[in-house]
Write a protein that holds these residues in place. Structure first.
Motif, short mmCIF file in Angstrom:
data_model
loop_
_atom_site.label_atom_id
_atom_site.label_comp_id
_atom_site.label_asym_id
_atom_site.label_seq_id
_atom_site.Cartn_x
_atom_site.Cartn_y
_atom_site.Cartn_z
N MET A 131 14.66 7.43 -45.46
CA MET A 131 13.68 8.23 -45.02
C MET A 131 13.80 7.27 -43.32
N LYS A 132 13.63 8.72 -42.53
CA LYS A 132 13.85 8.20 -41.58
C LYS A 132 12.85 7.33 -40.22
N PHE A 133 13.46 6.77 -40.28
CA PHE A 133 11.93 5.98 -39.12
C PHE A 133 12.48 5.86 -37.48
N PHE A 134 11.46 5.98 -36.58
CA PHE A 134 11.33 6.85 -35.16
C PHE A 134 10.60 5.64 -34.59
N ASP A 176 15.61 -4.11 -34.13
CA ASP A 176 16.30 -4.64 -33.63
C ASP A 176 15.83 -6.69 -34.03
N PHE A 177 15.15 -6.22 -34.56
CA PHE A 177 14.48 -8.08 -35.54
C PHE A 177 14.84 -7.87 -36.44
N GLY A 178 15.67 -6.40 -37.41
CA GLY A 178 14.51 -6.74 -38.82
C GLY A 178 15.14 -5.78 -39.32
N ALA A 179 15.88 -5.41 -40.53
CA ALA A 179 15.99 -4.61 -41.66
C ALA A 179 14.74 -3.43 -41.33
N TYR A 180 13.79 -5.02 -41.73
CA TYR A 180 12.85 -3.81 -41.95
C TYR A 180 11.35 -3.90 -41.09
N VAL A 181 11.91 -3.76 -40.36
CA VAL A 181 11.30 -3.54 -38.70
C VAL A 181 10.95 -2.75 -38.19
N HIS A 182 10.11 -1.67 -38.33
CA HIS A 182 10.18 -0.43 -37.35
C HIS A 182 8.68 0.21 -37.14
N VAL A 183 9.00 1.40 -37.14
CA VAL A 183 7.88 1.62 -36.33
C VAL A 183 6.86 2.69 -37.64
N ALA A 184 5.83 2.01 -37.53
CA ALA A 184 4.95 2.96 -38.13
C ALA A 184 4.16 3.81 -38.49
N THR A 185 3.27 4.31 -37.01
CA THR A 185 3.03 5.14 -36.33
C THR A 185 2.43 5.15 -34.85
N HIS A 186 2.82 6.61 -34.19
CA HIS A 186 2.80 6.65 -33.19
C HIS A 186 1.05 7.23 -32.66
N ASP A 187 0.93 7.17 -31.60
CA ASP A 187 -0.77 7.51 -30.78
C ASP A 187 0.33 7.58 -28.88
N ILE A 188 0.38 8.61 -29.02
CA ILE A 188 0.88 9.03 -27.99
C ILE A 188 -0.68 10.09 -26.79
N GLY A 189 -1.00 8.64 -25.98
CA GLY A 189 -2.68 9.04 -25.22
C GLY A 189 -2.21 10.51 -24.40
N PHE A 190 -3.02 10.78 -24.10
CA PHE A 190 -2.67 11.68 -22.87
C PHE A 190 -3.58 10.98 -21.43
N PRO A 191 -3.71 11.80 -20.26
CA PRO A 191 -4.41 10.37 -19.58
C PRO A 191 -5.49 11.52 -19.24
N SER A 192 -6.35 11.14 -18.41
CA SER A 192 -7.95 11.37 -18.39
C SER A 192 -7.53 11.65 -17.01
#
Length: 237
Positions: free
Chosen positions: A1-4, A15-31
């Protein structure tokens, strides 16, 4: 499984461990920043938001939930050690710095962690939520005019020359495909006169950054003897 992952201040969560990864992203838009005036006893509303010529925007939020698995052991002390390492990395900047998200390979944000990070943890693992406060617009990684074939974006990219030799006078057309005006870095090897947008500028040899490019096509009339180049990055929502 590829992690982003994301990259900030030269480091990534992984970089802080083999099992430290981003689970979810939320790219908000500006108002949008709106300045409106309502006429008393009327339904009429006047919008003065663009009186300065540009629609202003508020800063945007970019949120990550990071899964953290303790690389040091199975005790609360070592879990807090790992948490401290990650927090020291994320909080170490006191101004907005480049934030690169793997899911947006052509752009980056200018971001700072200003809000309190939230960590839900047990002895072995945890879930870290971080909210970056960012400049409203995404900024292209490549400069405009970089038409390298292998990396050129054939869907949204604009092929254009940004380097010119001036021998007397020359009219240049530059396309700013950003959603806002940008101010390019202009490099010349001799004094030149530039006229654009009804304004006249005198630039000395060297690097200057004082002449804005409006959105769309900009006509620039240059007179003198020498070479001139323009460097800017596209900014989009």
């Amino acid at each position: 499984m590829k992690f982003f992952d994301f990259t900030y201040l030269g480091k990534r969560p992984s970089d802080f461990g083999a099992y430290v990864h981003v689970a979810t992203h939320d790219i908000g838009f500006p108002s949008k920043v709106k300045t409106v005036v309502t006429v008393p006893y009327s339904n009429q509303v006047y919008d003065f938001s663009t009186m300065g010529g540009v629609q202003p925007y508020n800063e945007r939020k970019v949120t990550y939930v990071i899964n953290v698995v303790n690389k040091y052991g199975y005790d609360q002390v070592s879990m807090h050690q790992l948490k401290t390492e990650i927090a020291n990395w994320l909080y170490s900047s006191n101004s907005k710095k480049e934030l690169y998200d793997d899911k947006l390979p052509d752009y980056h944000f200018l971001a700072e962690l200003q809000e309190e990070a939230d960590l839900k943890d047990d002895i072995r693992s945890g879930e870290l939520t971080v909210v970056f406060t960012c400049y409203p617009f995404m900024i292209a990684n490549k400069f405009e005019g970089d038409d390298e074939w292998d990396t050129f974006d054939f869907e949204t990219g604009i092929a254009q020359n940004v380097n010119f030799k001036i021998n007397g006078s020359r009219t240049i057309n530059l396309i700013n495909d950003s959603v806002i005006p940008v101010t390019p870095e202009i490099t010349t090897d001799a004094p030149l006169t530039i006229q654009t947008g009804g304004n006249l500028y005198q630039v000395s040899a060297g690097v200057s950054k004082e002449i804005p490019l409006q959105t769309g096509t900009n006509r620039i009339d240059v007179t003198g003897q020498g070479n001139i180049s323009f460097a800017w990055r596209r900014e989009v929502i």
